[in-house]
Scaffold this active site. Structure first.
Site, short mmCIF file in Angstrom:
data_model
loop_
_atom_site.label_atom_id
_atom_site.label_comp_id
_atom_site.label_asym_id
_atom_site.label_seq_id
_atom_site.Cartn_x
_atom_site.Cartn_y
_atom_site.Cartn_z
N ASP A 12 24.27 24.08 54.44
CA ASP A 12 23.65 25.00 53.96
C ASP A 12 23.42 26.18 54.94
OD1 ASP A 12 22.24 26.43 51.95
OD2 ASP A 12 20.64 25.13 51.94
N ASN A 60 28.67 25.03 41.84
CA ASN A 60 28.70 26.20 42.50
C ASN A 60 29.83 27.20 41.77
OD1 ASN A 60 29.36 24.85 45.91
ND2 ASN A 60 27.45 25.69 44.88
#
Length: 224
Positions: A12, A60
Site C-alpha cells: 500500500d 480494484n
C-alpha cells in the site's frame, strides 16, 4: 527464535508516494513494481519458502479505467522483464484469485510464466490477482460441501493457498491498519506488522527488519 516460512504483504502507498512528490499516480505504481523486484530478491536471499503479495483485488476494478489499464500494463512488463531472472533463481510463481478475468494476452503471459516456473523448488512467489478473501473462503466452503464435509480442515484444504506453508507474518505498508479482504482465513494466527513506509520505498532492509521482529515474538496460538 522462530524463523518465518511464509510472509504476505499488502503493498500500500503507491498513490500517496506519488502525491507527496507531485508526480503522476502511474509513476507511483511503476516505483511499486521496483519495490516488488527488491522484495522478491530479498525473500529469496533470506530463505523464505513463500512470499504472497496483494497485487490486484476484486475491488480494484472500481478504480478509474486509466489506472486499471496502467496496472495491467505494469503486470505485463513485470512478467516480460523479470521472468528470466526469477526462473533462473528457482522462484516458483503462483497466482491466487481469478486471473482469467483479465485480458487474453495477459492471461497467456501469466499461464506461460506459471508453466515455466512450475518445477522450481525455491521461494514461491504467490501473487494475488483479482483476489478477495471472502470470495476465496466462500469458494472453499462450497468445495468442501461438495466433498461431503464442512470443517475448518476441509475448508483450509480448498483455499487458494492450500499448497503453501501456514502464514506466519502479514505486513501492511503505508500506515493503514486493516486487512482489506486479504488472507482473512490464513491470518487467523499470523503475526501482523503495520509499518509507515510507503510501498515504493520498501526493500530488503525493511523485509529483514520485519523478519527480525517476527523472530522475537512469542507465538501462543491462544494458549499461555
Amino acid at each position: 527464535m522462530t524463523a518465518a516460512r511464509h510472509v504476505a504483504i499488502i503493498m500500500d502507498g503507491n498513490g500517496r508516494w506519488a502525491k507527496q512528490r507531485h508526480l503522476p499516480r502511474a509513476l507511483g505504481h511503476q516505483r511499486g513494481v521496483e519495490a516488488v523486484r527488491r522484495t522478491v530478491r530479498a525473500a529469496r536471499d533470506l530463505g523464505l519458502e513463500a512470499l504472497t503479495l496483494y497485487a490486484f483485488s476484486t475491488e480494484n476494478w472500481t478504480r478509474p479505467e486509466e489506472e486499471v489499464s496502467a496496472l495491467m500494463g505494469l503486470m505485463k512488463k513485470f512478467i516480460l522483464a523479470d521472468l528470466d531472472e526469477f526462473a533462473a533463481a528457482g522462484v516458483r510463481l503462483k497466482i491466487i484469485g481469478d486471473y482469467k478475468a483479465f485480458a487474453p494476452d495477459l492471461v497467456d503471459l501469466i499461464e506461460g510464466a506459471l508453466a515455466r516456473t512450475a518445477g522450481n523448488s525455491g521461494t514461491t512467489l504467490a501473487v494475488a490477482l483479482n483476489y478477495g478473501s471472502q470470495d476465496e473462503i466462500a469458494r472453499a466452503a462450497r468445495a468442501a460441501a461438495r466433498a461431503g464435509e464442512i470443517t475448518p480442515e476441509t475448508i483450509a484444504a480448498h483455499l487458494d493457498t492450500a499448497d503453501l506453508p501456514p502464514l506466519d507474518l502479514l505486513i501492511r505498508t503505508s500506515g493503514e491498519v486493516r486487512l482489506s479482504n486479504f488472507l482473512l482465513w490464513q491470518a487467523a494466527y499470523a503475526e501482523m506488522l503495520f509499518v509507515d513506509t510507503l510501498w515504493p520505498d520498501f526493500g530488503a532492509d525493511d523485509l529483514k527488519a520485519a523478519l527480525d521482529h517476527f523472530a522475537g515474538r512469542e507465538r501462543r496460538y491462544g494458549g499461555r
